[in-house]
Enzyme design. Structure first.
Site, mmCIF file in Angstrom:
data_model
loop_
_atom_site.group_PDB
_atom_site.id
_atom_site.type_symbol
_atom_site.label_atom_id
_atom_site.label_comp_id
_atom_site.label_asym_id
_atom_site.label_seq_id
_atom_site.Cartn_x
_atom_site.Cartn_y
_atom_site.Cartn_z
ATOM 1 N N TYR A 135 0.869 -1.107 0.063
ATOM 2 C CA TYR A 135 -0.046 -0.033 0.030
ATOM 3 C C TYR A 135 0.876 1.193 -0.005
ATOM 4 O O TYR A 135 1.380 1.604 0.977
ATOM 5 C CB TYR A 135 -0.897 0.081 1.332
ATOM 6 C CG TYR A 135 -1.968 1.042 1.477
ATOM 7 C CD1 TYR A 135 -3.117 0.870 0.628
ATOM 8 C CD2 TYR A 135 -1.828 2.094 2.158
ATOM 9 C CE1 TYR A 135 -4.259 1.847 0.808
ATOM 10 C CE2 TYR A 135 -2.788 3.044 2.305
ATOM 11 C CZ TYR A 135 -3.985 2.795 1.536
ATOM 12 O OH TYR A 135 -5.050 3.727 1.401
ATOM 13 N N THR A 138 2.101 6.872 1.653
ATOM 14 C CA THR A 138 2.812 7.937 2.582
ATOM 15 C C THR A 138 4.152 8.021 1.597
ATOM 16 O O THR A 138 4.473 7.295 0.924
ATOM 17 C CB THR A 138 3.377 7.220 3.777
ATOM 18 O OG1 THR A 138 2.162 6.952 4.524
ATOM 19 C CG2 THR A 138 4.136 8.089 4.739
ATOM 20 N N GLY A 177 5.270 -1.164 3.957
ATOM 21 C CA GLY A 177 5.819 -2.557 4.449
ATOM 22 C C GLY A 177 5.511 -3.363 3.339
ATOM 23 O O GLY A 177 4.558 -3.588 2.447
ATOM 24 N N GLN A 329 2.435 -0.793 43.326
ATOM 25 C CA GLN A 329 2.571 -1.608 42.128
ATOM 26 C C GLN A 329 1.264 -2.023 41.824
ATOM 27 O O GLN A 329 0.917 -1.820 40.340
ATOM 28 C CB GLN A 329 3.250 -2.958 42.691
ATOM 29 C CG GLN A 329 3.735 -3.989 41.309
ATOM 30 C CD GLN A 329 4.845 -3.498 40.864
ATOM 31 O OE1 GLN A 329 5.540 -2.736 40.866
ATOM 32 N NE2 GLN A 329 5.384 -4.518 39.685
ATOM 33 N N GLY A 400 14.695 -3.820 36.589
ATOM 34 C CA GLY A 400 15.852 -4.104 35.335
ATOM 35 C C GLY A 400 15.575 -5.228 34.453
ATOM 36 O O GLY A 400 15.724 -5.019 33.353
ATOM 37 N N THR A 421 1.274 6.473 14.837
ATOM 38 C CA THR A 421 1.700 7.225 13.648
ATOM 39 C C THR A 421 0.993 6.769 12.452
ATOM 40 O O THR A 421 0.432 7.531 11.721
ATOM 41 C CB THR A 421 3.106 7.441 13.326
ATOM 42 O OG1 THR A 421 3.947 7.835 14.626
ATOM 43 C CG2 THR A 421 3.267 8.369 12.159
ATOM 44 N N GLU A 423 -1.644 5.220 9.711
ATOM 45 C CA GLU A 423 -3.085 5.146 9.554
ATOM 46 C C GLU A 423 -3.654 6.634 10.024
ATOM 47 O O GLU A 423 -4.833 6.585 10.963
ATOM 48 C CB GLU A 423 -3.849 4.067 10.165
ATOM 49 C CG GLU A 423 -3.666 2.890 9.164
ATOM 50 C CD GLU A 423 -3.925 3.131 7.747
ATOM 51 O OE1 GLU A 423 -5.146 3.697 7.478
ATOM 52 O OE2 GLU A 423 -3.053 2.804 6.922
ATOM 53 N N ASP A 425 -1.846 10.204 12.192
ATOM 54 C CA ASP A 425 -0.945 10.689 13.389
ATOM 55 C C ASP A 425 -1.993 10.875 14.404
ATOM 56 O O ASP A 425 -2.992 11.494 14.354
ATOM 57 C CB ASP A 425 -0.376 12.074 13.020
ATOM 58 C CG ASP A 425 0.502 12.521 14.362
ATOM 59 O OD1 ASP A 425 1.375 12.213 14.480
ATOM 60 O OD2 ASP A 425 -0.383 13.338 14.763
#
Length: 558
Positions: A135, A138, A177, A329, A400, A421, A423, A425
Site C-alpha cells: 500500500y 505515504t 511494508g 505496584q 531491570g 503514527t 493510519e 498521526d
C-alpha cells in the site's frame, strides 16, 4: 524454579469463572475455539519458534521472516484454513511480515475501491498470492496530509494510459511494508491529472517487479529504508522507498469504483457513492483498536506474572514480600489490566459499527458516517497512545529485568509504537474529532439531534448543571454515576471550546490557536466512549450469561 510454583497458587485464588472469561475476551465461543486451535498449532510447530529473534542481524532476521511467512502460507493451504483461521494463525506467528500489508491494506483497498471487473481480475491473484501487494500512500514529504501527496498520474489519451511519475525527492513513496524486497504490485496513491487539470488523489494498481525474475520494472526504483527502532521488532519488515520515472500503466488500473476516467480523458463520478470508500477506513481502524487490546494484554500479562513471582523487601521469617502485594505496584498495574479489557470491549463494539456503517452506505444512508468517522479516528488515537505508554509502564514495573530483550517487552514496544503514527498521526486524528464535536455543539439549537456516541450532547443543558452526588467510594462503582461524570466532563469541555472558538473572526485562526484545548476535549469524548462500552460489558454480573456474543448495539448510558 521456585518462582514458577507461585503462579498456580495465585491462580487458585481466582473469584471468577476463567473459562467464561475466555469467551468474553474472545467475543464468542466460536472465536475462542478458532484462536485456541490456531495458538496451539503455532506453539507446537518448531518452525515458528522466535527465541533467537532479538539476536539476529538484519539480513538473517529478514530471511527468517521470509521463511516463516512462506511456511505459514504453506500450512494455510495444506490445512485448508478459512480466512478467519488463516488470520489468527498469522497473528500467533507474531512477526511483522510482508503479508501484513498484503492482507491488511492491498486486498481491502481493491475490495473497497475497485470496480467489480477489477476485483474479478486482481483479487483471485492476490488471494492465491500469485501477486504480492503493498500500500504505497505515504511519501517522504507527506503522511497525514494525503491531499499534499506529490506523486502524479497523468492521463495520456493517445495511448489510453496513465503516466505515474515522482517529480521531486519528497514525492518518493516512503515506509510501505513489504515494498523493499518482496512486493510485486502496489496500490499507489497519486494526484490525478487529465487535460492539464488536477482531480485530487486517487489509487492506481501498479506492477513493480517482474513476475519472471522479480527485478524492478523499467522506470521503477525500489529500495529498503534500513533499520528501524528496536531489536528484532519491525526490522523483520522490508519497509521500502519507491520512485517512478514516467511509468506507464493501462487506464483500467486506476481504481474506479467511485471515480472514473473515460477513454477520452473525461472524469466521471460513478453511481457508487464516494462515501463507500470510508467503509475500508472504518475497517482498518477497528482492527487497530482490536490490536491495541491484544498488545496491551500481552504486556500486562508479563508484568503481572513478574509481579507475582518477584519478591523484594519486607522480609518476615526469611520470606520477602511479593511485589504484586505492594499498593504502589497495584496502583500502576491494575488500571492497565482494566484498560486491556476496556479496549477489547470497545474493539468488539467497533466490529458492529463497521457492519452497521457498511450496510447503511450500501443503502445510500450516509447519516451516521461523520459520527462513525470521528469515532473510529478518536478511538484509534486514544487506544494506540494509551497502549504504547502502557507497554513502557509495564517494562518499568518489571524493574531491570523488563529492560532485557528476554522479557519480551522491549520488542513488543518497538513493534507496537508505530501504531501511534500510521493510519493517521494521533494528534491530527484528535483534531479531526474536535472539529466534529464543535460542529455538533454548534448545531444543537437547529433541531438536529446528535446521534450515536455523541447522543449525550443532546442533554447538554442538564449535563452543564448536574452536580455529582457521590458520598462514598463505593458510589463510584455505580455505572450511572461513572457515565454521568464522564458525560458531564466531555459536554462541558466541548461547549467551552465551541464558545471560545466563536470569539474568533476567522474560525481557522481560532482552531489553530486553541488546538491544544481542542485535543483535550476530543480525548475526553473518546474516553467516554470507552467507559460506556466497558460499563456495559462489565455489568454482566454472572459471566456464565456472557458466553454468547454480546448484545449489539451498545448505547451510551446503558
Amino acid at each position: 524454579m521456585e518462582g514458577v510454583d507461585i503462579l498456580p497458587h495465585e491462580r487458585s485464588k481466582k473469584q471468577f469463572d476463567v473459562d467464561a472469561m475466555k469467551i468474553v475476551w474472545a467475543g464468542s465461543r466460536h472465536a475462542f475455539e478458532v484462536s485456541d486451535r490456531m495458538a496451539r498449532l503455532v506453539a507446537s510447530d518448531p518452525a515458528f519458534q522466535k527465541d533467537n529473534r532479538s539476536r539476529l542481524g538484519r539480513k538473517e532476521l529478514f530471511k527468517n521472516t521470509l521463511r516463516k511467512a512462506t511456511y505459514a502460507w504453506k500450512r494455510i493451504i495444506e490445512l485448508r484454513l478459512t480466512e478467519e483461521e488463516a488470520g489468527r494463525l498469522r497473528f500467533f506467528v507474531d512477526e511483522p511480515a510482508f503479508t501484513d500489508l498484503h492482507w491488511g491494506m492491498f486486498v481491502p483497498a481493491i475490495k473497497g475501491q475497485g470496480t467489480e471487473e477489477q476485483q474479478q481480475k486482481w483479487l483471485p491473484l492476490a488471494y492465491k498470492m500469485q501477486i504480492i501487494g503493498c500500500y504505497a500512500q505515504t511519501e517522504l514529504g507527506h503522511g497525514s496530509n494525503v491531499q499534499g501527496l506529490e506523486t502524479t498520474a497523468t492521463f495520456d489519451p493517445d495511448k489510453d494510459e496513465f503516466v505515474i511519475h515522482s517529480p521531486t525527492l519528497t514525492s518518493s513513496k516512503w515506509w510501505p511494508g513489504g515494498l523493499g524486497k518482496v512486493s510485486t504490485h502496489a496500490v499507489v496513491y497519486a494526484r490525478l491529472i487529465t487535460n492539464g487539470e488536477e482531480h485530487g488523489v486517487h489509487g492506481f494498481i501498479v506492477q513493480l517487479r517482474s513476475l519472471d525474475d522479480h527485478m524492478p520494472l523499467p522506470g521503477i526504483t525500489i529500495g529498503d529504508i534500513g533499520m528501524k527502532f528496536g531489536n528484532g521488532a519491525y526490522n523483520t519488515m522490508d519497509n521500502g522507498v519507491l520512485t517512478f520515472h514516467h511509468v506507464r500503466i493501462p487506464r483500467n488500473q486506476m481504481l474506479m469504483r467511485v471515480f472514473q476516467v473515460t477513454r477520452e480523458g473525461k472524469c466521471v463520478q460513478s453511481n457508487v457513492p464516494r462515501q463507500l470508500i470510508y467503509g475500508t477506513m472504518v475497517f482498518v481502524r477497528q482492527t487497530i483498536v482490536a490490536d491495541a487490546s491484544s498488545a496491551l494484554s500481552r504486556a500486562v500479562c508479563i508484568a503481572t506474572r513478574y509481579s507475582a513471582v518477584r519478591r523484594q523487601f519486607g522480609s518476615q521469617d526469611g520470606v520477602e514480600t511479593q511485589v504484586i502485594d505492594y499498593k504502589t505496584q497495584q496502583n500502576r498495574l491494575f488500571p492497565l489490566l482494566a484498560s486491556a479489557y476496556a479496549f477489547r470491549f470497545v474493539g468488539e463494539w467497533l466490529k458492529w459499527l463497521y457492519t452497521d456503517v457498511t450496510q447503511r452506505l450500501q443503502a445510500n444512508d450516509f447519516s451516521t458516517l461523520p459520527e462513525a468517522h470521528a469515532c473510529t479516528a478518536g478511538l484509534k488515537s486514544l487506544t494506540t497512545t494509551a497502549t504504547a505508554d502502557a507497554i513502557e509502564e509495564c517494562r518499568k514495573l518489571c524493574g531491570g529485568h523488563g529492560y532485557l530483550c528476554a522479557s519480551g517487552l522491549p520488542e513488543l514496544f518497538a513493534v507496537y509504537v508505530p501504531a501511534c503514527t500510521y493510519e493517521g498521526d494521533n494528534v491530527v486524528l484528535l483534531l479531526q474529532v474536535a472539529r466534529f464535536l464543535v460542529k455538533t455543539v454548534s448545531q444543537l439549537g437547529s433541531g438536529k439531534e446528535p446521534i450515536g456516541t455523541t447522543a449525550y450532547l443532546g442533554r447538554v443543558q442538564d449535563l452543564m448543571q448536574c452536580r455529582c452526588e457521590v458520598q462514598t467510594a463505593e458510589d463510584w462503582l455505580k455505572p450511572s454515576v461513572m457515565l454521568e461524570a464522564f458525560e458531564a466532563r466531555s459536554a462541558r469541555m466541548c461547549v467551552a471550546r465551541a464558545q471560545n472558538l466563536s470569539k474568533f473572526a476567522n474560525p481557522e485562526d481560532g482552531f489553530a490557536e486553541l488546538s491544544a484545548d481542542l485535543v483535550e476535549a476530543a480525548v475526553a469524548h473518546c474516553q467516554l466512549i470507552v467507559v460506556s462500552k466497558y460499563v456495559y460489558s462489565s455489568s454482566c454480573a454472572n459471566l456464565k450469561t456472557c458466553r454468547v456474543r454480546f448484545n449489539y448495539p451498545w448505547t451510551m448510558g446503558v
